[in-house]
Design a protein around this motif. Structure first.
Motif, mmCIF file in Angstrom:
data_model
loop_
_atom_site.group_PDB
_atom_site.id
_atom_site.type_symbol
_atom_site.label_atom_id
_atom_site.label_comp_id
_atom_site.label_asym_id
_atom_site.label_seq_id
_atom_site.Cartn_x
_atom_site.Cartn_y
_atom_site.Cartn_z
ATOM 1 N N LYS A 272 0.811 -1.157 0.085
ATOM 2 C CA LYS A 272 0.102 -0.085 -0.152
ATOM 3 C C LYS A 272 0.894 1.065 0.075
ATOM 4 N N LEU B 19 0.780 4.049 -3.053
ATOM 5 C CA LEU B 19 0.579 5.436 -2.767
ATOM 6 C C LEU B 19 1.639 6.395 -3.092
ATOM 7 N N GLN C 187 1.434 7.020 -6.578
ATOM 8 C CA GLN C 187 0.317 7.930 -7.053
ATOM 9 C C GLN C 187 0.576 9.407 -6.375
ATOM 10 N N ARG D 136 0.581 10.333 -3.379
ATOM 11 C CA ARG D 136 -0.302 10.666 -2.315
ATOM 12 C C ARG D 136 0.622 10.519 -1.054
ATOM 13 N N GLU E 265 -0.622 9.833 2.883
ATOM 14 C CA GLU E 265 -1.023 8.524 3.166
ATOM 15 C C GLU E 265 0.080 7.484 2.906
ATOM 16 N N HIS E 266 1.156 7.688 2.058
ATOM 17 C CA HIS E 266 2.351 6.703 1.951
ATOM 18 C C HIS E 266 3.035 6.762 3.007
#
Length: 211
Positions: free
Chosen positions: A138, A142, A145, A147, A150-151
């Motif tokens: 995950k 992230l 992407q 992000r 959140e990463h």
């Protein structure tokens, strides 16, 4: 305000010193398996697997040798924030993610099916292996992407699972010293204590925006 910053700095220094100490202990454990010898340390109690499952040693050595690098690279990626080393963070993160997804977590997941302590322990170690892989994947997704907030959260979760290599051994020492339980009972307890408190602490710190 200045006092609070000093306290935070002092706390970070203590954490670094603590990590260095426990990393050294983990490194000493890893070095026990160089050169390859299926009749030392932990492998002495895994002779059934060693003798009847030829692949077990491959997974074991893969897990042991990569996990020590994962532990170090994850820690270095975290503390880089205090020194502003973005490229260093990115490179250490790549090493960390690559090793977990392709080697350390899959080999740990396999070993979980043969964990000491019966079904109770096996369920925990299999869950740990899966959650370790999933949280790291995950974090990787992230980052791709962009992000990054959140990463960062998922990387902290991943590192909480990584630290189970240290915390389960800490709990083992504490439990054996205080209660002197049966060895198999110890495995059943530390199988869960090794990672559940870690992830709960990380979730609490993220909720309080402390990390």
């Amino acid at each position: 305000m200045l006092s609070a910053k000093r306290n935070i700095t002092f706390f970070k220094i203590l954490l670094i010193i603590g990590f260095v100490y426990f990393f050294w202990l983990m490194l000493k454990i890893t070095l026990e398996y160089i050169p390859l010898n299926p009749n030392i340390s932990f492998l002495m109690i895994k002779q059934t697997e060693v003798e009847h499952r030829p692949e077990y040693l491959y997974f074991f050595y893969t897990h042991v040798y990569t996990s020590i690098v994962v532990l170090l690279s994850g820690f270095l990626a975290i503390i880089r924030k205090d020194f502003g080393l973005k490229n260093f963070h990115r490179n250490m993160g790549k090493v960390y993610i690559f090793l977990i997804l392709l080697l350390a977590a899959p080999s740990g997941l396999y070993m979980g099916f043969f964990a000491n302590g019966g079904l109770f322990s096996k369920v925990s170690f299999v869950m740990l292996g899966f959650l370790w892989w999933f949280s790291t994947f995950k974090a990787y997704q992230l980052a791709r992407q962009k992000r990054f907030k959140e990463h960062k959260q998922w990387m902290w979760r991943s590192f909480a699972f990584t630290l189970s290599a240290i915390t389960l051994r800490m709990w083992k020492v504490i439990i054996v010293y205080l209660f002197h339980p049966n060895p198999m009972d110890v495995y059943q307890i530390i199988a869960w204590l090794g990672w559940i408190p870690n992830i709960l602490i990380i979730e609490y710190l993220m909720t309080k925006k402390l990390i």
